[in-house]
Design an enzyme around this catalytic site. Structure first.
Site, short mmCIF file in Angstrom:
data_model
loop_
_atom_site.label_atom_id
_atom_site.label_comp_id
_atom_site.label_asym_id
_atom_site.label_seq_id
_atom_site.Cartn_x
_atom_site.Cartn_y
_atom_site.Cartn_z
N TYR A 25 -2.67 -25.96 -32.05
CA TYR A 25 -0.99 -25.38 -31.99
C TYR A 25 -0.67 -24.60 -32.58
O TYR A 25 -0.43 -23.90 -32.31
CB TYR A 25 -0.29 -26.95 -31.94
CG TYR A 25 0.73 -27.85 -31.83
CD1 TYR A 25 0.70 -27.26 -29.90
CD2 TYR A 25 1.99 -27.10 -32.25
CE1 TYR A 25 2.11 -27.67 -29.40
CE2 TYR A 25 3.48 -27.48 -31.02
CZ TYR A 25 3.63 -26.91 -30.46
OH TYR A 25 4.13 -27.41 -29.86
N SER A 33 7.65 -22.92 -31.56
CA SER A 33 7.49 -23.94 -32.19
C SER A 33 7.76 -23.53 -33.57
O SER A 33 7.68 -22.54 -34.16
CB SER A 33 6.42 -24.81 -32.20
OG SER A 33 5.78 -25.79 -33.27
#
Length: 606
Positions: A489, A476
């Protein structure tokens, strides 16, 4: 009864046993031509279409044993030792006895013996392919050939024209292509040296060749090479001496293929440049291109892939054969058609879009998701958009034992994965102090350990196969863009990014590429399932709706991420930021990390 059937029956009853390495059901016969005898082996039902497999240098027909085994139940398979090789006799004198004209005489003699009334499908590797191009372009074979599959061997005439064009109109790119192929052709110069090749092959090189193939190509043995290797290689040097210089100096101008041609190009071939086949459609108007991430000796290292492509191509040109799936025409079909691709988190979003993109490129797809219905839906749709085969598997990637069972099943039922896409992931937002231990554990279990399990299990299978592959890990932009709202995350994705970089370094020597794909704000349902630390269920639902609305306004489609995944595999890219904001954050992380840290302090509008 046709002469073809009579000949085959006679060979089956009175023929000699086949050379070790070929299936025991092979029938052997001798065919006389031009003062020599050729050793011909046959497998399968003579009433079926005939596929003739032509071997290269310094091989004998046994190089095709694994492919022949896979084709024999569907076709009448014919293999023969080229003059001077294996159990065929050599011409005397050797000089002038290996011209392409005489090799064409041999081929027609074999074809008349094994298939007197029907045209045959020709498949050639290395010098077998060089011969096959001759057979597919000369007038006297018209009507005797139905199709030609070329593997790692150019037409000498096409090669001659390729050289002439680059020498007559030199550009920096064309000069580089000439120099590149010139360097790869070092062995051709050596084989023109008087006596040296014969001494080398009958001395140390012949003894060490099997080990060299094993080390350089990961080529298994199984009756190959045969004990005749040294003599085969010594005699075969005349293939080069009798043909190469003459054809490259004066290439034929009428060398147009009169049959459909399938070109299979290994992308890691140490002897032939991919650029050698540029503009080949000029000479072969009915051309189907395939590429395979493999080295030169693909009949030994990837017999499964070759057999599938040969079957598909022959069926597509043979009237009356059962219908097969059409050749893939999507982008990157040359690269991925027929490859086995496994995608986790394939039930929706980026995973589903990636599965579809590989399917459109003709790959066989395994759609993995923890939701069985979503996985099944992806597999069904993948078949509709172009996958020749697609399967659904259900697993929680965080479950180590379940992943081990999946890897075992995939290896047994489908084969070794060529491309692995570790895409499954979950969203987790909220401040560090409000994120519970359990929320941390679940986030790391799925986002990090799921990737570790996939890389460890399927990466090991790729490494053991020894023919390369590619691993794509979905990280990401949060991996390098800190945020006060995404500690769990971001940590999991940063770990995936570093894991990918470490694996890339470790597996590069095994021909396995590793890519970390870093999407930014992509319109998927991850926002609808993400958890937000410190919020009750009502507040979490409110935040999910608001976040989903913002992502919807941004509306960056997962299909663009999927396209980036395929492009990254083709180019073997290391880190791929996808969206503009992901690329911008990547640039800032390198050039102005303090600015990125300042942005991280801004409270998100949730």
């Amino acid at each position: 009864m046709s002469g073809k059937a009579n000949d085959a029956n006679g060979a089956a009853q009175g023929g000699r046993p086949a050379e070790p390495g070929l299936p025991t059901c092979a029938r052997e016969r001798r065919v006389a031509t031009g003062g020599i005898e050729l050793c011909v082996a046959e497998l399968g039902d003579t009433a079926r279409p005939t596929v003739v497999l032509l071997h290269g240098y310094p091989d004998s027909k046994e190089v095709w044993s694994e492919v022949a085994h896979r084709l024999k139940d569907r076709f009448h398979v014919v293999l023969y030792d080229v003059r001077g090789c294996g159990r065929s006799s050599a011409p005397r004198p050797l000089r002038g006895g290996f011209t392409l004209e005489k090799l064409t005489d041999d081929f027609l003699a074999v074809v008349d013996a094994v298939s007197p009334t029907e045209p045959v499908h020709v498949v050639g590797h290395d010098w077998g392919s060089v011969q096959g191009w001759e057979f597919a372009t000369v007038r006297r074979t018209e009507g005797r050939i139905a199709s030609f599959t070329s593997v790692s061997g150019p037409s000498l005439d096409h090669f001659g024209h390729w050289i002439r064009k680059r020498m007559s109109r030199p550009t920096p790119r064309r000069v580089a292509q000439l120099l590149g192929q010139g360097a790869k052709s070092w062995y051709v110069y050596a084989l023109h040296t008087p006596l040296l090749p014969e001494l080398a092959w009958r001395g140390p090189l012949g003894k060490r060749w099997p080990r060299l193939l094993e080390l350089a190509e990961k080529a298994p043995g199984g009756g190959y090479p045969t004990s005749s290797l040294a003599d085969d290689a010594a005699h075969g040097a005349w293939l080069y001496r009798d043909n190469v210089r003459a054809r490259l100096r004066r290439p034929r101008t009428d060398c147009y293929a009169h049959v459909p041609v399938q070109l299979i190009t290994p992308t890691q071939d140490a002897f032939l440049s991919e650029r050698l086949y540029d503009e080949l459609e000029q000479w072969a108007p009915r051309l189907t291109r395939r590429t395979l991430p493999a080295k030169h000796w693909v009949p030994r290292t990837r017999p499964d892939r070759l057999a599938d492509w040969i079957t598909e191509f022959v069926d597509g040109t043979e009237p009356g054969m059962p219908a097969r799936e059409p050749v893939a025409t999507g982008r990157y079909a040359e690269r991925f058609a027929g490859q086995l691709v496994l995608v986790t988190g394939a039930g929706s979003g980026i995973g589903r879009a990636t599965a579809f993109s590989f399917a459109e490129a003709g790959a066989r797809v395994i759609a993995v998701d923890r939701d069985p219905q979503s996985a099944a839906r992806t597999a069904d749709l993948a078949r509709l958009v172009g996958a020749p085969q697609a399967w659904a598997e259900t697993v929680d990637v965080a479950d180590e034992q379940a992943m081990e069972k999946l890897a075992e099943k995939v290896a047994t039922a489908y084969g070794t994965v060529d491309v692995l896409v570790n895409n499954a992931g979950i969203g987790m937002a909220g401040s560090f102090l409000e994120t519970t231990t359990e929320e941390w554990r679940r986030t790391l279990d799925v986002n990090l350990w799921g990737v570790i399990h996939g890389c460890r299990l399927f990466g090991r299978q790729m490494a053991e196969r020894g023919q390369g592959g590619h691993i794509v890990n979905t990280a990401s932009a949060a991996a390098y863009q800190p945020s006060r709202a995404l500690p769990a995350y971001s940590t999991s994705k940063a770990a995936v990014l570093m894991l990918s970089e470490c694996l890339r370094a470790e597996l590069a020597g095994r021909g396995i590429g590793v890519t970390a794909v870093c999407p930014g704000f992509v319109n998927t349902n991850i926002t609808g399932t993400a958890r937000f630390a410190g919020a009750d269920e009502a507040e979490q639902e409110r935040i999910r709706r608001r976040t989903s609305r913002l992502y919807g306004i941004r509306n960056y489609p997962p299909e663009k991420v999927a396209e980036a995944v395929l492009r990254a595999v083709v180019r073997n890219q290391a880190v791929v930021p996808v969206t503009p904001e992901a690329r911008g954050a990547r640039l800032l992380s390198r050039l102005a990390p303090r600015a990125l840290r300042g942005i991280a302090r801004v409270r998100p509008p949730l």
